[in-house]
Design an enzyme around this catalytic site. Structure first.
Site, mmCIF file in Angstrom:
data_model
loop_
_atom_site.group_PDB
_atom_site.id
_atom_site.type_symbol
_atom_site.label_atom_id
_atom_site.label_comp_id
_atom_site.label_asym_id
_atom_site.label_seq_id
_atom_site.Cartn_x
_atom_site.Cartn_y
_atom_site.Cartn_z
ATOM 1 N N ASP A 104 0.819 -1.207 0.000
ATOM 2 C CA ASP A 104 0.000 0.000 0.000
ATOM 3 C C ASP A 104 0.858 1.265 0.000
ATOM 4 O O ASP A 104 0.328 2.368 -0.112
ATOM 5 C CB ASP A 104 -0.938 0.017 1.217
ATOM 6 C CG ASP A 104 -2.187 -0.824 0.986
ATOM 7 O OD1 ASP A 104 -2.431 -1.189 -0.165
ATOM 8 O OD2 ASP A 104 -2.912 -1.098 1.956
ATOM 9 N N ASP B 244 -2.094 8.831 -8.025
ATOM 10 C CA ASP B 244 -1.555 9.102 -9.357
ATOM 11 C C ASP B 244 -1.826 7.952 -10.323
ATOM 12 O O ASP B 244 -1.898 8.148 -11.540
ATOM 13 C CB ASP B 244 -0.049 9.372 -9.275
ATOM 14 C CG ASP B 244 0.710 8.250 -8.570
ATOM 15 O OD1 ASP B 244 0.314 7.886 -7.438
ATOM 16 O OD2 ASP B 244 1.697 7.735 -9.138
ATOM 17 N N GLY C 271 8.369 -38.386 36.619
ATOM 18 C CA GLY C 271 9.029 -39.362 35.764
ATOM 19 C C GLY C 271 8.018 -40.017 34.851
ATOM 20 O O GLY C 271 6.802 -39.817 34.985
ATOM 21 N N LEU C 272 8.505 -40.791 33.908
ATOM 22 C CA LEU C 272 7.631 -41.466 32.960
ATOM 23 C C LEU C 272 6.725 -42.477 33.646
ATOM 24 O O LEU C 272 7.015 -42.943 34.760
ATOM 25 C CB LEU C 272 8.472 -42.183 31.904
ATOM 26 C CG LEU C 272 9.293 -41.313 30.950
ATOM 27 C CD1 LEU C 272 10.263 -42.187 30.161
ATOM 28 C CD2 LEU C 272 8.384 -40.524 30.021
ATOM 29 N N SER C 273 5.637 -42.818 32.976
ATOM 30 C CA SER C 273 4.791 -43.899 33.453
ATOM 31 C C SER C 273 5.621 -45.181 33.490
ATOM 32 O O SER C 273 6.335 -45.501 32.539
ATOM 33 C CB SER C 273 3.595 -44.078 32.506
ATOM 34 O OG SER C 273 2.790 -45.160 32.925
ATOM 35 N N CYS D 219 5.027 -0.257 9.947
ATOM 36 C CA CYS D 219 4.594 -1.597 10.350
ATOM 37 C C CYS D 219 4.350 -2.487 9.136
ATOM 38 O O CYS D 219 3.843 -2.016 8.108
ATOM 39 C CB CYS D 219 3.316 -1.516 11.193
ATOM 40 S SG CYS D 219 3.551 -0.633 12.740
ATOM 41 N N SER E 185 3.574 -35.486 35.673
ATOM 42 C CA SER E 185 3.795 -34.025 35.558
ATOM 43 C C SER E 185 4.847 -33.728 34.493
ATOM 44 O O SER E 185 5.960 -33.304 34.801
ATOM 45 C CB SER E 185 4.176 -33.411 36.908
ATOM 46 O OG SER E 185 5.213 -34.110 37.554
ATOM 47 N N ASN F 186 -3.704 6.097 -0.924
ATOM 48 C CA ASN F 186 -2.416 6.292 -1.585
ATOM 49 C C ASN F 186 -2.482 5.879 -3.066
ATOM 50 O O ASN F 186 -3.438 5.245 -3.507
ATOM 51 C CB ASN F 186 -1.350 5.482 -0.845
ATOM 52 C CG ASN F 186 0.056 5.872 -1.236
ATOM 53 O OD1 ASN F 186 0.292 6.982 -1.705
ATOM 54 N ND2 ASN F 186 0.993 4.958 -1.064
ATOM 55 N N GLY G 145 2.784 -5.229 6.515
ATOM 56 C CA GLY G 145 1.412 -5.440 6.076
ATOM 57 C C GLY G 145 0.982 -6.888 6.036
ATOM 58 O O GLY G 145 -0.204 -7.185 6.095
#
Length: 645
Positions: A44, A177, A482-484, A120, A556, A174, A122
Site C-alpha cells: 500500500d 496518481d 518421571g515417565l509412566s 509496520c 507431571s 495512496n 502489512g
C-alpha cells in the site's frame, strides 16, 4: 535514473540555528512529540510514504541521498525513479522482496513538532510486529492502495488500532496518481471504509488523497486534486494534520496522577527517591500521595529531573520523587494521588492478541508484565475469538498465532491496574513464556472480575508455623516426577513408610488415586494435564499449611507446571525428585499395559509416545533406577529431606 537536483543543500536546518543556537535548542526542546504508525495491507506504500516524509522534512543528508540513489538503481522498484521505501526497508530480505517484515522506527521533525514514526509490516503473518509498533502510538496512518480499495488486512489493522486505543485515525488513500486522481475512486473508498469503521466503533477519521511516490498532499496541497478543497473534505496536507493533532500525553495530563516505580534511587545516605515515568496526571511538591498495593500515604517533598528540581512534572516525563515519610515503596509499586487511587485485583477479563507460533495452553502459568509489575498468571479457555473480517465472535478452545480473543486472566497476587481504555500503562500487559522468556501475547485489561473484589483472605490465629511446631517437623513437598512405569509410586510408597516409622506426619497424593476423585473430570490433553497439576499443587500447599510432609507421584510432564507448583511453596519446601528411568526400561515394565495401547493407537496423548516429557533441569534429587533399587532410592530421598545428605 533521474537524479534529484542537489544544487541547493539537501539538509536545510532552521534559520534560527545560524542566528541563535541556544534559542534554537530551547525551542526544539519544547516541541511536542507525536508517535504514529503507518499500517495497512501489503504494497500500500507505507515505506514509500515515510521515505517521502523524511525527504520532504529535510532529514536526509547528502551521503544518505547518494546511497539512496545507488540502492534505487540496484534494488529499487520504481524504474528510473528514486525509491523512497529504501530509506526505511533496511533488512536484506525486505529489499529483496519489496516488503516490510519488521517494525522500522524513524525520527524526523518540522518547525512545529517532533515525530517518531513506526513503519509496520502489512503481511498477516507479521501482525504481531504491527501490534508492537502500535502499542505506543498516538495516531495511525492507515494506507489504502487506490487501485485495490479496502482489503482484509486494512480491516485487521484498523481493528487492532482501535483495540489498542488509538483514537486518531488517518485514512490515507495512496497511489492516487495511478488512478488519475479520480475523485469518484476516492469517495467510494472513503464510503466503504466509513461503513466498516462505524461497525467496529471508530467514531471519526480523517481521509486524505495522497501519492507517497509523487508527493501529492504530503507537505503541500496538490494541483492534481483541486476537488479536495471542497468543504466535505479535510482540505489539509498530511504533515499539517500531523502537526496539529492532539497528542496522547496532553490528554493523559488531565487524568489523576499515576507513576509506576521503576527503581529506588539511592545514590547516597542522604537521598532516597523513587524513579519512574509518569503515566497520567501531574505531581508537585506538597501533593498527598498513596503507594499501592500497600496503601501507605505520604507527601511529596521533591520532584527531581536530570537537570535539577522541578516545580511540577506531568505525564510523559521521567522523574524521581521524594517522600516526607519513610514508607515501603519499591519497583512494581504504583504512586498515585492519595484521594483517587487505582484498583488492585488478581482476576480480570482481558482482550488478548496472541503473538507466538505455539498456541495458548489454557491453565499454563506465564509471566504477566504490566508496567513495572511482574506476576505469575494463567489464562483460562477463551470466551471467544474475533473474526476481524466479519467481526463475528467465534467459539475457541485456545488462541493461535495472530488470534484476538477475550479470556479471563488470574494472577498469583494482586496487581495495581486501571482499564486499558483509561490508562495504557496500567492496563496493557504482555505474557512471557517462563521457559523460553519469549513474549507470547499482548493484552489489555478490560475490568476486574467481581469475585476478585468480593473474596478476601480471612486472617486466622493458628498459622502454618504453629501447625508444623505441633507435629515437630518442617513441612515439605516431595514432588516425584518421571515417565509412566518409572517406579514413582513404588518409591513414594516406600518413602512414606520410612517416614511413618520415624513418627513423621505425611500424606501421599498418587496420580491415579487423585483422578478417581478430585480430578475425575479431567482427561489427558495438554490443558487437562496442566489443570490436574494445578489442583494437586493447591492441595499440596494446603497440606503443608497444616504442617504435613506431602509426597506426590505424578508424571507431571511439563517443566513450566512443576515450576508453577514450586512457586506456590515457601523457599526450600519444594523438593523435586526425578525418577530417571529410560523409556525403553519403563516400556519394558509396562505393568498396566499402557505403552502397548499407546503404540497401537488405542491410547492418545500418552507421555513418552505421542505427548512429550520435559525432564527436570536441576532437580533436588535424581534417582537412576537402573543403578539403585527402590529401597536404596527411598533411603536417599529420606536422607535428603531430613538433611542427612
Amino acid at each position: 535514473m533521474a537524479d534529484i537536483d542537489t544544487k541547493e543543500p539537501v539538509y536545510v536546518t532552521d534559520k534560527l540555528i545560524a542566528e541563535d543556537i541556544d534559542a534554537y535548542l530551547v525551542s526544539h526542546e519544547h516541541k511536542t512529540m507525536l508517535r504514529f504508525i503507518t499500517c495497512g495491507s501489503v504494497d500500500d506504500g507505507k515505506s514509500t510514504l515515510i521515505g517521502r516524509l523524511l525527504y520532504d522534512s529535510k532529514m536526509i543528508f547528502e551521503d544518505q541521498l547518494d546511497a539512496l540513489q545507488a540502492d534505487s538503481r540496484k534494488v529499487g522498484t520504481q524504474g528510473q525513479e528514486i525509491d523512497f521505501a529504501l530509506l526505511v526497508d533496511g533488512l536484506a530480505a525486505e529489499r529483496e522482496q519489496g516488503i516490510t517484515i519488521d517494525v522500522a522506527y524513524r525520527f524526523f521533525n518540522t518547525e512545529m513538532r517532533k515525530f517518531i514514526v513506526a513503519d509496520c509490516p502489512g503481511h498477516e503473518q507479521y501482525t504481531r510486529n504491527m501490534v508492537t509498533g502500535a502499542s505506543t502510538a498516538d495516531l495511525a496512518v492507515i494506507l489504502i492502495d487506490a487501485r485495490k480499495g479496502v482489503l482484509v488486512q486494512t480491516r485487521r489493522h484498523s481493528y487492532l488500532c482501535h483495540l489498542i486505543g488509538i483514537r486518531n485515525i488517518v485514512l490515507a488513500v495512496n497511489k492516487m496518481d495511478l488512478v488519475g486522481y479520480d475523485q469518484a475512486v476516492f469517495d467510494a473508498i472513503v464510503k466503504d471504509y466509513s461503513d466498516f469503521a462505524a461497525s467496529i466503533g471508530i467514531e471519526s477519521f480523517t481521509a486524505l488523497p495522497i501519492s507517497g511516490f509523487k508527493g501529492d498532499n504530503i507537505t503541500t496541497l496538490s494541483a492534481n486534486t483541486p476537488w479536495y478543497s471542497a468543504p466535505q473534505y479535510a482540505g489539509t496536507t498530511l504533515v499539517e494534520h500531523l502537526e496539529t493533532v492532539e497528542v496522547l500525553s496532553s490528554v493523559d495530563a488531565d487524568k489523576p496522577f499515576r507513576m509506576p516505580v521503576q527503581w529506588v534511587n539511592r545514590p547516597n545516605l542522604d537521598f532516597r527517591g523513587f524513579s519512574g515515568l509518569i503515566a497520567t496526571g501531574s505531581v508537585k511538591p506538597g501533593d498527598k500521595i498513596r503507594v499501592l498495593p500497600s496503601g501507605k500515604t505520604s507527601t511529596i517533598t521533591r520532584v527531581v529531573a536530570f537537570d535539577g528540581d522541578l516545580d511540577e512534572a506531568v505525564a510523559g516525563q521521567s522523574v524521581t520523587v521524594c517522600f516526607e515519610d519513610e514508607i515501603d515503596c519499591s519497583r512494581g509499586s504504583v504512586i498515585s494521588v492519595a484521594d483517587n487511587p487505582p484498583q488492585a485485583a488478581d482476576q480480570f477479563e482481558s482482550t488478548i492478541v496472541w503473538l507466538a507460533d505455539e498456541a495458548l495452553i489454557p491453565g499454563r502459568a506465564y509471566w504477566l508484565k504490566l508496567g513495572t509489575q511482574m506476576v505469575s498468571a494463567t489464562v483460562q479457555e477463551p470466551k471467544y475469538t474475533v473474526n476481524v473480517n466479519t467481526m463475528d465472535r467465534m467459539a475457541a478452545k485456545t488462541l493461535e498465532l495472530n488470534a484476538i480473543g477475550v479470556a479471563e486472566v488470574t494472577a498469583d497476587k494482586q496487581i495495581v491496574f486501571e482499564p486499558y481504555a483509561d490508562n495504557r500503562m496500567l492496563g496493557g500487559f504482555i505474557l512471557i513464556d517462563k521457559m523460553t522468556n519469549a513474549t507470547v501475547a499482548a493484552g489489555m485489561l478490560n475490568f476486574s472480575l467481581r469475585r476478585s473484589q468480593n473474596v478476601h483472605w480471612q486472617a486466622v490465629d493458628i498459622d502454618r508455623k504453629q501447625h508444623a511446631g505441633l507435629k515437630n517437623q518442617k513441612p515439605a513437598v516431595l514432588w516425584f516426577t518421571g515417565l509412566s512405569g518409572s517406579g514413582k509410586s513404588t518409591i513414594a510408597n516406600l518413602v512414606e513408610k520410612k517416614l511413618h516409622r520415624m513418627n513423621r506426619h505425611t500424606f501421599l497424593l498418587d496420580g491415579d488415586n487423585v483422578r478417581h476423585g478430585l480430578n475425575k473430570d479431567l482427561g489427558f490433553t495438554e490443558a487437562d494435564r496442566i489443570e490436574n497439576i494445578r489442583r494437586v499443587g493447591e492441595v499440596a500447599k494446603l497440606m503443608t499449611d497444616a504442617g504435613l510432609i506431602v509426597i506426590t507421584a505424578f508424571i507431571s510432564p511439563f517443566q513450566a507446571d512443576r515450576e508453577m507448583v514450586r512457586s506456590m511453596m515457601p523457599e526450600g519446601e519444594f523438593i523435586e525428585v526425578f525418577i530417571d528411568t529410560p523409556l525403553k526400561v519403563a516400556e519394558a515394565r509396562d505393568v498396566k499395559g499402557l505403552y502397548k495401547k499407546a503404540r497401537s493407537g488405542e491410547l492418545k496423548n500418552f507421555t513418552g509416545i505421542d505427548s512429550p516429557y520435559e525432564a527436570p533441569r536441576n532437580p533436588e534429587v535424581r534417582i537412576d533406577t537402573t543403578a539403585l533399587s527402590p529401597e536404596e532410592a527411598a533411603e536417599l530421598i529420606v536422607n535428603t529431606l531430613l538433611g542427612d545428605v
